[in-house]
Design an enzyme around this catalytic site. Structure first.
Site, short mmCIF file in Angstrom:
data_model
loop_
_atom_site.label_atom_id
_atom_site.label_comp_id
_atom_site.label_asym_id
_atom_site.label_seq_id
_atom_site.Cartn_x
_atom_site.Cartn_y
_atom_site.Cartn_z
N ARG A 74 0.83 -1.23 0.00
CA ARG A 74 0.00 0.00 0.00
C ARG A 74 0.86 1.27 0.00
O ARG A 74 0.53 2.26 0.66
CB ARG A 74 -0.96 0.04 1.20
CG ARG A 74 -1.96 -1.07 1.24
CD ARG A 74 -2.93 -1.06 0.05
NE ARG A 74 -3.68 -2.30 0.04
CZ ARG A 74 -3.30 -3.39 -0.61
NH1 ARG A 74 -2.22 -3.40 -1.38
NH2 ARG A 74 -4.02 -4.49 -0.56
N SER A 90 -10.41 -0.47 3.67
CA SER A 90 -9.70 -0.77 4.92
C SER A 90 -9.21 0.53 5.53
O SER A 90 -8.52 1.30 4.86
CB SER A 90 -8.49 -1.67 4.65
OG SER A 90 -8.93 -2.89 4.14
N GLU A 147 -4.62 3.70 6.61
CA GLU A 147 -4.42 3.57 5.16
C GLU A 147 -5.15 4.73 4.48
O GLU A 147 -4.72 5.26 3.45
CB GLU A 147 -4.99 2.23 4.68
CG GLU A 147 -4.83 2.03 3.19
CD GLU A 147 -5.35 0.70 2.68
OE1 GLU A 147 -5.30 -0.30 3.43
OE2 GLU A 147 -5.80 0.67 1.52
C1 LIG Z 1 -15.78 -0.36 -0.61
C2 LIG Z 1 -14.30 -0.18 -0.80
C3 LIG Z 1 -13.49 -1.28 -1.02
C4 LIG Z 1 -12.09 -1.11 -1.20
N1 LIG Z 1 -11.32 -2.22 -1.43
C5 LIG Z 1 -10.00 -2.07 -1.64
C6 LIG Z 1 -9.19 -3.21 -1.91
O1 LIG Z 1 -9.66 -4.34 -2.00
N2 LIG Z 1 -7.86 -3.01 -2.10
C7 LIG Z 1 -7.29 -1.76 -2.05
O2 LIG Z 1 -6.08 -1.65 -2.23
N3 LIG Z 1 -8.05 -0.68 -1.78
C8 LIG Z 1 -9.37 -0.79 -1.59
N4 LIG Z 1 -10.15 0.31 -1.32
C9 LIG Z 1 -9.51 1.63 -1.19
C10 LIG Z 1 -9.50 2.46 -2.49
O3 LIG Z 1 -10.45 1.99 -3.40
C11 LIG Z 1 -8.13 2.44 -3.14
O4 LIG Z 1 -7.19 2.97 -2.25
C12 LIG Z 1 -8.12 3.23 -4.46
O5 LIG Z 1 -6.98 2.87 -5.18
C13 LIG Z 1 -8.13 4.76 -4.27
O6 LIG Z 1 -8.26 5.38 -5.54
P1 LIG Z 1 -9.04 6.74 -5.73
O7 LIG Z 1 -8.98 7.13 -7.14
O8 LIG Z 1 -10.42 6.64 -5.15
O9 LIG Z 1 -8.17 7.72 -4.83
P2 LIG Z 1 -8.70 8.90 -3.90
O10 LIG Z 1 -9.41 8.31 -2.74
O11 LIG Z 1 -9.41 9.93 -4.68
O12 LIG Z 1 -7.32 9.51 -3.41
C14 LIG Z 1 -6.50 8.80 -2.49
C15 LIG Z 1 -5.15 9.50 -2.43
O13 LIG Z 1 -4.51 9.36 -3.70
C16 LIG Z 1 -4.13 10.64 -4.21
N5 LIG Z 1 -4.29 10.60 -5.66
C17 LIG Z 1 -5.43 10.45 -6.38
N6 LIG Z 1 -5.14 10.46 -7.70
C18 LIG Z 1 -3.80 10.64 -7.81
C19 LIG Z 1 -2.90 10.74 -8.89
N7 LIG Z 1 -3.31 10.71 -10.16
N8 LIG Z 1 -1.57 10.91 -8.64
C20 LIG Z 1 -1.13 10.94 -7.35
N9 LIG Z 1 -1.94 10.88 -6.27
C21 LIG Z 1 -3.25 10.71 -6.50
C22 LIG Z 1 -5.09 11.64 -3.53
O14 LIG Z 1 -4.48 12.91 -3.44
C23 LIG Z 1 -5.26 11.00 -2.16
O15 LIG Z 1 -4.20 11.38 -1.32
C24 LIG Z 1 -11.52 0.18 -1.16
C25 LIG Z 1 -12.36 1.30 -0.94
C26 LIG Z 1 -13.73 1.12 -0.78
C27 LIG Z 1 -14.59 2.33 -0.58
#
Ligand SMILES: Cc1cc2nc3c(=O)[nH]c(=O)nc-3n(C[C@H](O)[C@H](O)[C@H](O)COP(=O)(O)OP(=O)(O)OC[C@H]3O[C@@H](n4cnc5c(N)ncnc54)[C@H](O)[C@@H]3O)c2cc1C
Length: 309
Positions: free
Chosen positions: A162, A213, A303
């Site tokens: 992560r 998580s 996380e």
């Molecule tokens: C129901 C549910 C289930 C999930 N299951 C999993 C799982 O199985 N495994 C897992 O790993 N995660 C899981 N997650 C967590 C989440 O989906 C991941 O961490 C996902 O990759 C976040 O992506 P996002 O686009 O939503 O980022 P955001 O939540 O929008 O941003 C998260 C961080 O990333 C940064 N960011 C966003 N885009 C960029 C970019 N282009 N460049 C640099 N930084 C950036 C943002 O500034 C912020 O700090 C889950 C979440 C939910 C709600």
């Protein structure tokens, strides 16, 4: 590029929590991103990024600056080279579905993880034994200070559990990523992705008002690893045990505090029961952290990314 004002962050996070962003902009290209950065820099505004909003806890007081939403959504498939290239704002699920439909396998275990390619690369997202680091070949990113654009090899992304170079060095923002996959019958690929989604639904880790998580799986003592292995019959991975296992043992399975609760099936999921505030989530998660530390001497690390705290 349209700079909007007073946009509720709860509408842009899967937690559905968060106050108002003073300024908010959706960027759909590299040029718009550069324009947004210039806007913030010339006006001396604090700025931050979100994408799918699925790993964010935004504060009740919102963000007193510019929130830049990454929405660069183009992707292309090279079936001869077994590659798919996607811009940062494309949803990870869309990329996996497109790869499967084109007969490219490798990403299916991650099917169902919400959010975008940029968010997934930054956090080295993963599920069911596959992480971004296993499939990404290279990543293009921009240095928001110097505006230099660079391509990083998989090794240069310095992925870890992560974690990645981009999470440690937040001045680099991911623009796109290329995934190196293998050829497979599209139907088999899609079947596998659907099975993964069914498992996620069954485990109640899908389509919930949450940020996934809440805590990272911690590295623990050999004794605790052994206890976990004996109880669950599965090996601890790289010295880590699931945070949810510790949280459950500390008495926080399916525990509601006001409108924030821990999952019935996955104790490491903190869920908004409808009108939870960030303060409620903070209170509950601090209690979880404290109880786990008292019981096991293990300090859980978040996380979830905090915005506006
Ligand atoms: C129901 C549910 C289930 C999930 N299951 C999993 C799982 O199985 N495994 C897992 O790993 N995660 C899981 N997650 C967590 C989440 O989906 C991941 O961490 C996902 O990759 C976040 O992506 P996002 O686009 O939503 O980022 P955001 O939540 O929008 O941003 C998260 C961080 O990333 C940064 N960011 C966003 N885009 C960029 C970019 N282009 N460049 C640099 N930084 C950036 C943002 O500034 C912020 O700090 C889950 C979440 C939910 C709600």
């Amino acid at each position: 590029m349209e700079i909007q004002e007073n946009i509720p962050l709860r509408e842009h996070t899967t937690f559905e929590i968060g106050g108002v962003a003073k300024y908010f902009v959706i960027v759909r290209s590299k040029e718009e991103l550069q324009e947004a950065l210039e806007y913030a820099q010339t006006k001396n505004l604090a700025f931050t990024f979100i994408a799918g909003g699925s790993n964010v806890l935004a504060s009740d007081s919102g963000f007193d600056g510019l929130v830049i939403k990454m929405a660069l959504v183009k992707y292309s498939i090279d079936t001869e080279g077994n590659e798919i290239q996607a811009e940062a704002g494309v949803s990870l699920m869309e990329v996996i579905h497109a790869a499967c439909s084109a007969g490219l396998t490798g990403m299916e275990p991650m099917y169902g993880i919400p959010g975008t390619i940029g968010g997934a690369v930054r956090g080295n997202a993963g599920a069911f034994g596959t992480e971004v680091l296993d499939v990404v070949s290279h990543v293009t990113a921009i240095d928001i200070e110097s505006k230099e654009i660079r391509t990083f090899t998989n090794a240069e992304c310095a992925f870890d559990y992560r974690n990645s170079f981009f999470k440690r060095t937040s001045k680099w923002i991911v623009l796109s990523a290329t995934f190196s996959l293998m050829a497979r019958d599209p139907e088999e690929c899609i079947k596998k992705a659907k099975e993964i989604l069914a498992t996620r639904n069954e485990r109640q880790i899908q389509n919930i008002r949450s940020a996934g998580s809440f805590f990272m799986n911690p590295i623990v003592s050999d004794k605790l690893q052994k206890e976990f292995e004996d109880e669950k019959g599965t090996p601890a991975r790289n010295g880590r045990v699931p945070a949810g296992w510790l949280i459950e043992k500390a008495g926080f399975k399916g525990v509601a505090k006001d409108k924030a609760a821990t999952g019935q099936r996955s104790s490491n999921y903190v869920i908004n029961l409808g009108s939870a505030t960030a303060a409620m989530v903070q209170e509950l998660t601090l209690e979880m952290q404290k109880s786990v530390e008292e019981k096991f001497g293990v300090k859980l690390e978040r996380e979830v990314t905090q915005v506006g705290f």
